[in-house]
Design a protein around this motif. Structure first.
Motif: not given
Length: 134
Positions: A33-57
């Motif tokens: 449920h948190w895929t649209d809210l979470v940043k992928t790392a602490t050094f990132k400023e924003l969450a990913p723009y791609d809605p399918d980033w979880y599948y790509v990772r």
């Protein structure tokens, strides 16, 4: 006669994109449920723009495990880490999120794409070669 298609024969970008689409179509991997809210790392400023980033990772991690056996969450934190910008101070390397890597590894193990070693490292994938989208 067609030649055999392995993960090493295909461009990494094309394979990850096609395998991510396959994972999304199959519906076996559940999005948290948190895929649209979470940043992928602490050094990132924003969450990913791609809605399918979880599948790509997940596709990228499955490919990395296929190529390098015996890697775990710590190695994935280094692989997906990057440079933290500190303003006027010098940049330094920072690791990525461990919980995202851990959650994706648990999902891939549940779907029998990878197998976990008792030491906590990932071993030879079970179905990745059979699920090659090419």
């Amino acid at each position: 006669m067609a030649t055999a298609c392995t993960v090493k024969d295909v461009s990494p970008h094309e394979f990850v994109r096609a395998y991510a689409a396959h994972l999304k179509r199959s519906g076996k991997i559940e999005l948290p449920h948190w895929t649209d809210l979470v940043k992928t790392a602490t050094f990132k400023e924003l969450a990913p723009y791609d809605p399918d980033w979880y599948y790509v990772r997940a596709a990228s991690m499955a490919r990395k495990i296929y190529l390098r056996h015996g890697i775990g969450v710590g190695a994935f934190r280094k692989i997906y880490g990057g440079s933290q910008r500190n303003g006027s101070r010098p940049p330094h390397f920072c690791k990525s999120s461990g919980s995202i890597a851990r959650h994706i590894l648990q999902q891939l193990e549940k779907v029998n794409i990878i197998e976990m070693d008792p030491n906590g490292t990932c071993q030879q994938p079970g179905n990745l070669q059979n699920a090659c989208p090419f």
